[in-house]
Design a protein around this motif. Sequence first.
Motif, PDB file in Angstrom:
ATOM      1  N   LEU A  78      15.445  51.997  -3.264  1.00 53.56           N
ATOM      2  CA  LEU A  78      16.716  51.443  -2.786  1.00 53.56           C
ATOM      3  C   LEU A  78      17.843  52.365  -3.223  1.00 53.56           C
ATOM      4  O   LEU A  78      17.994  52.663  -4.416  1.00 53.56           O
ATOM      5  CB  LEU A  78      16.929  50.036  -3.354  1.00 53.56           C
ATOM      6  N   TRP A  79      18.646  52.808  -2.247  1.00 53.80           N
ATOM      7  CA  TRP A  79      19.752  53.737  -2.507  1.00 53.80           C
ATOM      8  C   TRP A  79      21.082  53.085  -2.133  1.00 53.80           C
ATOM      9  O   TRP A  79      21.124  52.188  -1.292  1.00 53.80           O
ATOM     10  CB  TRP A  79      19.593  55.021  -1.681  1.00 53.80           C
ATOM     11  N   ALA A  85      15.325  41.422   1.191  1.00 53.15           N
ATOM     12  CA  ALA A  85      16.346  42.466   1.265  1.00 53.15           C
ATOM     13  C   ALA A  85      17.460  42.254   0.242  1.00 53.15           C
ATOM     14  O   ALA A  85      18.132  43.215  -0.152  1.00 53.15           O
ATOM     15  CB  ALA A  85      16.935  42.510   2.676  1.00 53.15           C
ATOM     16  N   VAL A 122      17.030  51.958   2.317  1.00 50.31           N
ATOM     17  CA  VAL A 122      15.690  51.849   1.745  1.00 50.31           C
ATOM     18  C   VAL A 122      14.815  52.960   2.314  1.00 50.31           C
ATOM     19  O   VAL A 122      14.844  53.227   3.519  1.00 50.31           O
ATOM     20  CB  VAL A 122      15.064  50.474   2.052  1.00 50.31           C
ATOM     21  N   SER A 123      14.047  53.610   1.455  1.00 52.40           N
ATOM     22  CA  SER A 123      13.127  54.664   1.891  1.00 52.40           C
ATOM     23  C   SER A 123      11.703  54.303   1.482  1.00 52.40           C
ATOM     24  O   SER A 123      11.475  53.680   0.445  1.00 52.40           O
ATOM     25  CB  SER A 123      13.519  56.017   1.279  1.00 52.40           C
ATOM     26  N   CYS A 176       4.796  49.591  -3.793  1.00 51.58           N
ATOM     27  CA  CYS A 176       4.490  48.608  -2.752  1.00 51.58           C
ATOM     28  C   CYS A 176       3.051  48.133  -2.980  1.00 51.58           C
ATOM     29  O   CYS A 176       2.097  48.885  -2.748  1.00 51.58           O
ATOM     30  CB  CYS A 176       4.654  49.226  -1.367  1.00 51.58           C
ATOM     31  N   MET A 179       8.671  52.380  -2.729  1.00 52.48           N
ATOM     32  CA  MET A 179       9.863  52.012  -1.960  1.00 52.48           C
ATOM     33  C   MET A 179      11.068  52.232  -2.866  1.00 52.48           C
ATOM     34  O   MET A 179      11.050  51.833  -4.043  1.00 52.48           O
ATOM     35  CB  MET A 179       9.794  50.546  -1.526  1.00 52.48           C
ATOM     36  N   TRP A 188       9.470  42.432   2.100  1.00 52.31           N
ATOM     37  CA  TRP A 188      10.323  42.468   0.915  1.00 52.31           C
ATOM     38  C   TRP A 188      11.597  41.667   1.181  1.00 52.31           C
ATOM     39  O   TRP A 188      12.122  41.678   2.300  1.00 52.31           O
ATOM     40  CB  TRP A 188      10.714  43.911   0.585  1.00 52.31           C
ATOM     41  N   PHE A 232      15.394  42.878  -3.332  1.00 48.84           N
ATOM     42  CA  PHE A 232      14.506  44.041  -3.308  1.00 48.84           C
ATOM     43  C   PHE A 232      13.228  43.752  -4.088  1.00 48.84           C
ATOM     44  O   PHE A 232      12.784  44.529  -4.932  1.00 48.84           O
ATOM     45  CB  PHE A 232      15.202  45.289  -3.854  1.00 48.84           C
ATOM     46  N   ALA A 246      18.222  56.791  -7.139  1.00 47.35           N
ATOM     47  CA  ALA A 246      17.990  55.488  -6.519  1.00 47.35           C
ATOM     48  C   ALA A 246      18.380  54.362  -7.477  1.00 47.35           C
ATOM     49  O   ALA A 246      18.252  54.491  -8.702  1.00 47.35           O
ATOM     50  CB  ALA A 246      16.527  55.348  -6.124  1.00 47.35           C
ATOM     51  N   ILE A 303      12.802  43.190   4.546  1.00 50.51           N
ATOM     52  CA  ILE A 303      12.371  44.554   4.852  1.00 50.51           C
ATOM     53  C   ILE A 303      10.882  44.518   5.120  1.00 50.51           C
ATOM     54  O   ILE A 303      10.116  43.975   4.317  1.00 50.51           O
ATOM     55  CB  ILE A 303      12.670  45.506   3.676  1.00 50.51           C
TER      56      ILE A 303
END
Length: 429
Positions: free
Chosen positions: A210-211, A270, A200-201, A238, A208, A268, A273, A232, A256
């Motif tokens: 998710l990869w 996880a 997550v970045s 957010c 945000m 968040w 997501f 992603a 998260i």
Amino acid sequence: MRLRALRLERSRKPDKPEDFVCYEDSDDEEESASAEKQILNTSYNFVDFVRGREMGGREPKWVGPEYGSRHILTHEMFKEYSVSLSNMNKVFCSQWLSDRQVVFGTKCNKLMVYDVVTQRLDQIPSLQGRRDSITMPQDQQCGIHSVQINPSKTLLATGARNSSEIAVYRLPTLDPVCVGEGAHRDWVFDMCWLDDQFLVSGSRDTRMALWRVQEDDIATKQEVPTYSHVRALAVKECKSAQKVRAVAFNKSFQEIAALSLNGYIHIWNAETFKQKLSRKLPSCQENVCLAVQDAGMYAVGCRSYTLLLDARTLQAVKKISPRYSGCGIRSASFQGNVLTIGTGVGILLFYDLRAGKYLESSINSSRTVHLKASKGWVFPDEEYIDGFQHIKYTPAIYTHCYDSSGTRLFTAGGPLPANLYGNYAGLWQ
């Protein structure tokens, strides 16, 4: 006679047990004696613990994860060895790769590996995204703010050449794996691994992402290393956030946590997501660092103090004053029950969660444990800055990390003002 016997039987009271009962002989006598002997022979001395292990002792024994660092700190045994970084600008993030290597990222967009034995510095080439990705002018790049290693220590995620993209490398060789692109329009400030594949970045664009790094993305060994370009799995805003500054994975609660610069913490799920909630923090000034304890507690660093939050309710448990006015908290990490705090005035503090106070010295009980960093390098020189700003120059500790044993500590950073150029790095052992 028979009638008298019946009357005596009825009037007889049941036997009352004595308060103390002594036995002359017992079948358990030998067992209790051997158990008592075993208890008396148990030593809690660490030297005896190591010696017993060397002699082949099979009884399982263990020490707390922070035992080594706590002992070294309280006995004031840490000594700093300065690391020369030439003319690099500000170290923002760091991680131990192995027992002898530390990887760190700088504001000048360099990914470096430092060998603590040979004192050698090696630069790892940055990864370039494709032309059709969202690009950013070179003069607007912010450098590398995050370096994260997955749980199995097979992949390293960090910033790419473009500050709005991420790069993934294979460990321990640091061969390139892939570039994550197209998710963010602004600087990526932080990342966290959920497991060995999912990442997550969080970015300054309030998004945000998710990869997923799959086996197919990891190219087979070739003479010339190649890497893929990935998109992603999901990109989401957010809510209630302005510029996501830090993210962390709370394994105990499978969530998260994201910290935004407008003074909110966001939670968040996880697994899905999806954002669950946001909560306004007591302080909204310079919330720049976030740490998670194994038990689930959060630590948030801001300008005036470090805030401890209960992960179940997000209620403030404790406000930890840094004892230095206006220093600002720039980095934080948990080592067992010890919270390590890096400040903006070159001082590292250590808070004992069990005692509810700063770690105290065993050498001198009247003072608390702290480490004062050397000045590093700054341009122009520190005497010019001292005279111009009328304050004594000290570097900010933007990042710190313990090795796997907890007996060595890497600290790094640089000047706190954004317009000053310089660096600082030190190895404590």
